[in-house]
Design a protein around this motif. Sequence first.
Motif, PDB file in Angstrom:
ATOM      1  N   MET A  73      10.133   6.611  -7.989  1.00 15.87           N
ATOM      2  CA  MET A  73       9.331   5.391  -8.006  1.00 15.87           C
ATOM      3  C   MET A  73       9.266   4.835  -9.420  1.00 15.87           C
ATOM      4  O   MET A  73       9.005   5.568 -10.377  1.00 15.87           O
ATOM      5  CB  MET A  73       7.927   5.689  -7.477  1.00 15.87           C
ATOM      6  N   ASN A  82       0.980  10.491  -2.850  1.00 16.55           N
ATOM      7  CA  ASN A  82       2.405  10.297  -2.569  1.00 16.55           C
ATOM      8  C   ASN A  82       3.079   9.512  -3.690  1.00 16.55           C
ATOM      9  O   ASN A  82       4.201   9.832  -4.108  1.00 16.55           O
ATOM     10  CB  ASN A  82       2.589   9.545  -1.247  1.00 16.55           C
ATOM     11  N   ALA A  83       2.375   8.469  -4.164  1.00 15.47           N
ATOM     12  CA  ALA A  83       2.940   7.658  -5.240  1.00 15.47           C
ATOM     13  C   ALA A  83       3.134   8.499  -6.495  1.00 15.47           C
ATOM     14  O   ALA A  83       4.182   8.412  -7.150  1.00 15.47           O
ATOM     15  CB  ALA A  83       2.038   6.464  -5.528  1.00 15.47           C
ATOM     16  N   LEU A  87       4.466   4.879   2.045  1.00 15.64           N
ATOM     17  CA  LEU A  87       5.610   5.467   1.331  1.00 15.64           C
ATOM     18  C   LEU A  87       6.388   6.500   2.146  1.00 15.64           C
ATOM     19  O   LEU A  87       7.625   6.539   2.063  1.00 15.64           O
ATOM     20  CB  LEU A  87       5.141   6.082   0.005  1.00 15.64           C
ATOM     21  N   CYS A 116       3.698   1.726 -10.085  1.00 12.49           N
ATOM     22  CA  CYS A 116       2.668   1.655  -9.057  1.00 12.49           C
ATOM     23  C   CYS A 116       1.419   1.007  -9.641  1.00 12.49           C
ATOM     24  O   CYS A 116       0.923   1.430 -10.699  1.00 12.49           O
ATOM     25  CB  CYS A 116       2.320   3.056  -8.530  1.00 12.49           C
ATOM     26  N   ASP A 152      -1.922   6.485  -4.712  1.00  7.98           N
ATOM     27  CA  ASP A 152      -2.261   7.714  -3.999  1.00  7.98           C
ATOM     28  C   ASP A 152      -1.390   8.889  -4.444  1.00  7.98           C
ATOM     29  O   ASP A 152      -0.548   8.767  -5.340  1.00  7.98           O
ATOM     30  CB  ASP A 152      -2.216   7.497  -2.482  1.00  7.98           C
ATOM     31  N   GLY A 210       4.792   0.130  -5.836  1.00  7.50           N
ATOM     32  CA  GLY A 210       3.757   0.264  -4.825  1.00  7.50           C
ATOM     33  C   GLY A 210       2.404  -0.188  -5.326  1.00  7.50           C
ATOM     34  O   GLY A 210       2.269  -0.706  -6.442  1.00  7.50           O
ATOM     35  N   SER A 228       0.841  -1.196   0.000  1.00 10.99           N
ATOM     36  CA  SER A 228       0.000   0.000   0.000  1.00 10.99           C
ATOM     37  C   SER A 228       0.875   1.244   0.000  1.00 10.99           C
ATOM     38  O   SER A 228       1.865   1.324   0.734  1.00 10.99           O
ATOM     39  CB  SER A 228      -0.923   0.039   1.216  1.00 10.99           C
ATOM     40  N   ASP A 229       0.465   2.231  -0.799  1.00 11.98           N
ATOM     41  CA  ASP A 229       1.239   3.463  -0.920  1.00 11.98           C
ATOM     42  C   ASP A 229       1.215   4.320   0.329  1.00 11.98           C
ATOM     43  O   ASP A 229       2.059   5.206   0.485  1.00 11.98           O
ATOM     44  CB  ASP A 229       0.696   4.307  -2.081  1.00 11.98           C
TER      45      ASP A 229
END
Length: 335
Positions: free
Chosen positions: A271, A261-262, A229, A274, A259, A255, A225-226
């Motif tokens: 990253m 953040n991702a 992070l 995702c 979300d 991830g 789950s993001d």
Amino acid sequence: MRSTRREFTIGSLLAAGTLGLPIMVKAQQGKTVALLFDSLVSPFWVSGLDIMREKAKENGWEVLENISNYDDNKQFEQVKAMIGRKVDGILIIQTDSKAVIPAIRAANEAGIPMVHFNRPPAESDAYSVAIQADNRTIAVETVQFMVDEAKKDGRKRQAVILIGDLGDVNAIQRRDGFFDVADKNPDIVEVVARVSTEWNADKAFAGLTNAFQANPDIDFLFTSSDFMLPQIQQVMETFDKWHKIGEDGHVLLGGFDGDANAYQLIQDGYMDACGVQNLFLEVDMAFQAFQDMWAGQKPEKLLLDPGFVITQANKEQTRDEMWGFIVWTKNGGQP
């Protein structure tokens, strides 16, 4: 200009009116739907609730809301209270897949449709509809992308996976999707650590810290789950593992959820991939299930969102379907 998923949803409703459906839509105005969440600790739940409110307003529905704070007995009482208020539908996010079955039965007896959002109930003879991301497939596609990236330099990677609460079927399916790929690629990925988080950020931080202390050469990380992070970044910065794609020391990072953040980390180049739950589509599917049941139909008990994977290569083509991108832009992010 590309349309966002939110704009697409509105456009779909307008288009439906041109296909001879306005009578049904009009007949279903004035409905009252209960939105019963077990918590609002996740950005996914918060964004989902916002989208549900907006879509209900578009449809001319009223919503009643309640949160159980992970208390199954409390949630059952909330269900009974909504039945007493004669709502037209109940959308529920339960904590326990078995404990929710009496609530389904109560809704069945009252003739009120029930839709489970993101978490299906345990199998039973009670009838309800569950909307869920195809977690295992999305995880497979995400981790396969990461493995393909790892193959480019031919170097074997040391991997860590952050596993969610195994009482949640979503966590189990995402874990299984990770190992579907990792187990088939032992020459590319050696899983040296499995961090049990129970969907708790503090446990994720402590467990990942221990993993890096025991395995300082970890260079492949997948989180189920993001929302974890920020803790992942903290730990990796402490161990000098936080480097952009293409820089020496970069840890392949993947991830799940999609979300804000991702998206920020994809935008900034940290990253690699995702797996995204298409939250807009899932809300559409949930509300369509209510409409179908009100019209006397009986949808399948489980309806899957296929989701998608966002990467550096396709981010401009896919981000408008990513709920976290919409949140990110609302919070001032500039594409």
